[in-house]
Motif scaffolding. Structure first.
Motif: not given
Length: 137
Positions: A15-19
């Motif tokens: 999720l963090d890389r998506t952000n």
């Protein structure tokens, strides 16, 4: 200029890389929007400008809120640009990352089912059964 499409990003396991990817696209889109509104003559935004820093702050806050909802802890990876650091370097940064991993492990192991049931109820996917205990009990 008008919008002709939608950009969707998704990192299958993070999720963090998506952000962070969404932030990159957001900076480009913001530059284009400022040109169309006549505020700027160039779509290229300086990474150290106030508007990009404000955008970073918004993405960091949004990323933490979404990570708390879905992962049970604040985001591991934070949005950063040239001149800023995304994570705390050194031993303190590693300890913070370890604590975040422990929080996520606990959340994933012990509290995800209730969270998922709540989301399914909200989205209308929950289908009650006569042979099971109701979700709210």
């Amino acid at each position: 200029m008008e919008q002709k499409g939608v950009l969707r990003t998704n990192c299958i396991d993070c999720l963090d890389r998506t952000n962070v990817a969404q932030f990159s696209a957001g900076v480009d889109a913001l530059g284009q929007q400022l040109v169309v509104m006549g505020i700027r003559s160039s779509a290229k935004l300086d990474p150290s400008s106030n508007i990009v820093r404000m955008l970073i702050d918004m993405y960091v806050k949004i990323g933490d809120h979404i990570a708390l909802q879905y992962g049970g802890s604040e985001a591991h990876k934070k949005v950063a640009t040239a001149g800023t650091q995304s994570n705390n370097p050194g031993p303190m940064g590693k300890h913070k990352e370890l604590l975040t991993s422990i929080r996520r492990y606990y959340s994933n192991s012990f509290t995800d089912r209730l969270k998922q049931d709540g989301m399914n109820l909200f989205l209308g996917y929950y289908i009650p059964s006569h042979h099971s205990v109701p979700l709210w009990e």
